[in-house]
Scaffold this active site. Structure first.
Site, short mmCIF file in Angstrom:
data_model
loop_
_atom_site.label_atom_id
_atom_site.label_comp_id
_atom_site.label_asym_id
_atom_site.label_seq_id
_atom_site.Cartn_x
_atom_site.Cartn_y
_atom_site.Cartn_z
N HIS A 278 0.80 -1.22 0.00
CA HIS A 278 0.00 0.00 0.00
C HIS A 278 0.84 1.27 0.00
O HIS A 278 0.29 2.36 -0.04
CB HIS A 278 -0.92 0.01 1.22
CG HIS A 278 -0.18 0.05 2.53
ND1 HIS A 278 0.61 -0.98 2.95
CD2 HIS A 278 -0.11 1.00 3.49
CE1 HIS A 278 1.13 -0.68 4.14
NE2 HIS A 278 0.73 0.52 4.48
N CYS A 279 2.17 1.16 0.05
CA CYS A 279 3.01 2.35 0.19
C CYS A 279 3.92 2.62 -0.99
O CYS A 279 3.77 3.61 -1.69
CB CYS A 279 3.86 2.24 1.46
SG CYS A 279 2.95 2.45 3.00
N ILE A 280 4.88 1.74 -1.22
CA ILE A 280 5.97 2.05 -2.15
C ILE A 280 5.51 2.26 -3.59
O ILE A 280 6.01 3.15 -4.27
CB ILE A 280 7.07 0.98 -2.06
CG1 ILE A 280 7.58 0.88 -0.62
CG2 ILE A 280 8.24 1.35 -2.97
CD1 ILE A 280 8.60 -0.20 -0.41
N ILE B 49 2.79 3.56 -4.53
CA ILE B 49 1.82 4.65 -4.59
C ILE B 49 2.39 5.96 -4.08
O ILE B 49 2.27 7.01 -4.73
CB ILE B 49 0.57 4.26 -3.77
CG1 ILE B 49 -0.15 3.08 -4.43
CG2 ILE B 49 -0.37 5.46 -3.60
CD1 ILE B 49 -1.28 2.52 -3.61
N ASP B 50 3.02 5.94 -2.92
CA ASP B 50 3.40 7.17 -2.23
C ASP B 50 4.26 8.13 -3.05
O ASP B 50 4.06 9.35 -2.99
CB ASP B 50 4.10 6.84 -0.92
CG ASP B 50 3.19 6.10 0.05
OD1 ASP B 50 1.99 6.01 -0.25
OD2 ASP B 50 3.67 5.62 1.08
#
Length: 446
Positions: A276-278, A280-281
């Protein structure tokens, strides 16, 4: 004369652990956080819009693989933990922690709809003396520019009547060394009082709090952490391609380089980015940077390299089938090992395995998967046609019957010796067979 201000009253309730904590979003971030708060002695109300998830948590069922059912049961047994779909009890909460998704649109722009809807739900019951903390990863300025105006629309004043902060989640699902309570917590407040109150809350939940000067700094810190990882993973993915063309094993190269005790930090290649992070962020920052007429070419290039990896892996798979089995990918039966985005978890968000399966399907392959943590693929925004596809049992008969095995996720609970003994073509994106000391015929590293 005693201070009877909203901030002072909240500070007293936090110190006595009488403050009720509300956690909105009971997923991979919110549920562990809620449990830590209960275990620290606070009364906690968890909120989630998914009725099945609320029912499962309320009954003590294990909803996240690495959170034992016994831990859930212990939290419920304290009578300090309640879960609900009804947002009206937000009025009873002294501190409200927002742990909702911040995905990207199909145009790779920030989708803050979950944050905005949550802020509006809080605004309906917002009262003096409440602390609101956004934990969802987003672009610098979101807390002040998006959340604050929604909360102030009813007339209450931020920093005077209620308090607003940002503290980025730093969950690493399945990490055996660090958990919610042992990962340092960065905290930035909108004003001094908010920062002080948020820090006071988290000091009772985690081993270390790292106060920063503003919500913007806290937001930027989280993006920086994940951009650092994205860029370095892109670098080793590119090196893998270059060294592979030269006949050099990238995994051996990294193992050798990692022996240097300073100036080098090993990152490892893979079939693409997941979680959910790398994936997208970094794009939250590239989007915000355009407002300042700044190009983030380095970050965007890393994103392009990582996004391209599944295509290169499927090309390798097709080449391996042609060279080792004398057939094309079209009509071939392919077994994908692992669909979670990382090893030993049941989380498939943004998993590159899903893209791999779609690409195999588009090129005429017949794709199935085995994953000891994922019984069936849930509905996703981008891979809807895979929804409901179920994991197959890993047997010698299955391995004998497929044309190739593609290792996408390196779960520990897979019998790699069995796979090595029976698979005719093996495409390994995680170096699992070398790590296990296996050198099967038909092995291709990708």
């Amino acid at each position: 004369m005693t201070d009877d201000s909203p901030a002072a009253r909240l500070e007293q309730r936090l110190a006595a652990r009488r403050a009720r904590i509300g956690v909105i979003g009971l997923g991979y971030v919110g549920l562990p956080l809620a449990l830590v708060a209960v275990e620290a002695g606070f009364p906690v109300t968890g909120f989630d819009i998914n009725p099945q998830r609320v029912a499962d948590i309320a009954s003590g069922r294990q909803v996240i693989k690495y959170i034992p059912a016994a831990r859930m049961a212990a939290a419920l047994a304290t009578s300090r933990f309640a879960v609900t779909q009804d947002f009206a009890p937000l009025a009873d909460c002294d501190a409200i922690l927002i742990c909702v998704p911040t995905p990207l649109t199909r145009q790779r722009e920030p989708d803050l709809s979950f944050v905005e809807e949550t802020a509006r739900a809080i605004a309906h019951t917002l009262r003096p003396g409440q602390l609101v903390v956004l934990e969802s990863t987003t672009w610098p300025g979101t807390t002040v520019e998006v959340v604050k105006p929604i909360l102030e629309a009813g007339g209450l004043v931020c920093g005077q009547d209620f308090f607003l902060a940002f503290s980025p989640e730093r969950e690493d699902p399945g990490n055996a060394h660090y958990s919610t309570a042992t990962i340092p917590k960065v905290v930035g407040g909108e004003g001094e009082a908010a920062g002080r109150l948020a820090s006071a809350l988290y000091r009772d939940l985690v081993t270390r709090v790292v106060p920063v000067s503003s919500t913007q700094v806290a937001e930027a810190a989280k993006l920086t952490e994940n951009i650092f990882r994205s860029v370095n993973i892109a670098l080793v993915n590119e090196l893998k391609t270059v060294y592979g063309a030269m006949g050099i094993d990238i995994w051996e190269v990294l193992e050798a380089a990692a022996t240097k005790p300073f100036g080098f930090m090993p990152f490892y290649p893979g079939p693409g980015l997941g979680g959910h992070c790398i994936p997208i962020d970094p794009f939250y920052l590239t989007w915000k940077a355009r407002e300042f007429d700044i190009e983030t070419r380095f970050i965007e290039l890393a994103g392009q390299i990582n996004t391209r990896m599944p295509y290169l892996v499927v090309d390798k798979l097709a080449e391996a089938l042609d060279r080792l089995a004398g057939r094309g990918l079209s009509g071939a039966r392919i077994l994908v090992l692992g669909v979670a985005y990382k090893k030993n978890v049941d989380d498939v968000r943004e998993s590159p395995a899903l893209k791999l399966m779609e690409l195999i399907d588009e090129r005429g392959g017949d794709c199935e998967f085995h994953d000891p943590f994922v019984a069936a693929l849930p509905p996703t925004r981008r891979h809807g046609r895979l929804s409901g596809k179920r994991s197959v049992a890993l047997t010698a008969e299955l391995l004998d019957s497929v044309d190739a095995v593609l290792v996408a996720t390196d779960h520990d609970e897979v019998d790699y010796a069995l796979v090595a003994a029976h698979a005719r073509v093996l495409v390994d994106t995680r170096n699992v067979f070398a790590k296990a000391g296996l050198s099967p015929a038909g092995l291709v590293k990708a």
